[in-house]
Write an enzyme that holds these catalytic residues in place. Sequence first.
Site, mmCIF file in Angstrom:
data_model
loop_
_atom_site.group_PDB
_atom_site.id
_atom_site.type_symbol
_atom_site.label_atom_id
_atom_site.label_comp_id
_atom_site.label_asym_id
_atom_site.label_seq_id
_atom_site.Cartn_x
_atom_site.Cartn_y
_atom_site.Cartn_z
ATOM 1 N N HIS A 136 0.838 -1.207 0.000
ATOM 2 C CA HIS A 136 0.000 0.000 0.000
ATOM 3 C C HIS A 136 0.875 1.260 0.000
ATOM 4 C CE1 HIS A 136 -2.874 3.086 1.185
ATOM 5 N NE2 HIS A 136 -2.027 3.412 2.139
ATOM 6 N N HIS A 141 1.306 5.433 -2.328
ATOM 7 C CA HIS A 141 1.725 6.782 -1.924
ATOM 8 C C HIS A 141 2.935 7.337 -2.660
ATOM 9 C CE1 HIS A 141 -1.053 7.405 1.392
ATOM 10 N NE2 HIS A 141 -0.838 6.168 1.801
ATOM 11 N N GLU A 182 -5.673 9.744 0.762
ATOM 12 C CA GLU A 182 -6.094 8.337 0.679
ATOM 13 C C GLU A 182 -7.215 8.085 -0.336
ATOM 14 O OE1 GLU A 182 -4.485 5.896 1.913
ATOM 15 O OE2 GLU A 182 -3.301 6.758 3.553
ATOM 16 N N SER A 201 -4.465 1.347 -4.278
ATOM 17 C CA SER A 201 -3.848 0.079 -3.872
ATOM 18 C C SER A 201 -4.901 -0.956 -3.498
ATOM 19 C CB SER A 201 -2.869 0.306 -2.706
ATOM 20 O OG SER A 201 -3.565 0.690 -1.543
HETATM 21 FE FE FE Z 1 -2.053 5.227 3.218
#
Ligand code: FE
Length: 296
Positions: A136, A141, A182, A201
């Site tokens: 993730h 990110h 997010e 993700s």
């Molecule tokens: Fe995150």
Amino acid sequence: MAVQPVVYGSSDRPPRGNYAIAADDYTCDQDWGAISVEQHALFERLFQRQIRQMPGHACDEFIHALARLGMETRIPRFEEISRKLRRATGWEIVAVPGLIPERPFFSLLANRRFPVTVWLREPHEFDYIVEPDVFHDLFGHVPLLFNPVFADYMQAFGAGGLKAEGLNALEYLARLYWYTVEFGLLTTRDGLRVYGAGILSSGGETVHALTSDTPQRLGFDLERVMRTPYRIDDYQDTYFVIRSFAQLFDATAPDFTQLYTRVAALDTLPLNARLRGELTYSPNPLDPDATTGDQS
Ligand code: FE
Ligand code: PHE
């Protein structure tokens, strides 16, 4: 399966990870040599599933950066990623044992250091994981840290977090993180695109966020975001749409002190609230060729 990682620690269980190896600032060694062949292979499978969903779904900035990272077939050495990032935007990634407390998290961001969890999920957690893992963090990110405007936003967020702590406003800032970093959507000439790491993700939410009729998609409004709670157990009911990273950066640049006071005096909204006169976006038309992933 809808699954979303918590952002930074507010769960009632102890976080997963070996904290004995962390330094005072919560960073640790990646210990790349200890990663097994099976773990590299699992990472590769996760990567290959997600990358197939990116065209037509992720924003261009994300897709271009992902291609530069070279993590298609294995968990990369963090130092290799940092070398590329430093050249592009002055950011680097640092290894951490897992979720870390707010203050060290914000301090790292304020110093352009992004914490990446060292552990990878187990094979039975392929679709579902409650805490962020190395997949993730890296896949979701790191790509946007190559974008200069988004990179500056993340640093400003870190500095803003340290300040919000003293103003008792962390909850509001957590919502901003959630609905941008997010779960953020971006509108483009070609329709809506995803830039939020929690969506990108996830095995199923990428398609859902853009095309489902169920959630509402509202134009980004800072005060509205700060009043909107979120769920960590299922797909989101509401997404917020920005027009550009510059809009996001500019909207969040002013001092939040007054805003926090205002928001504290207002009611928290229900998850799917719709206020009068709000700008809304329609879902993208369904692409018949799209990979739908796992939509439960
Ligand atoms: Fe995150
Ligand atoms: N402008 C915010 C403040 O004064 C800091 C911030 C910037 C927070 C960007 C989040 C994102 O607190």
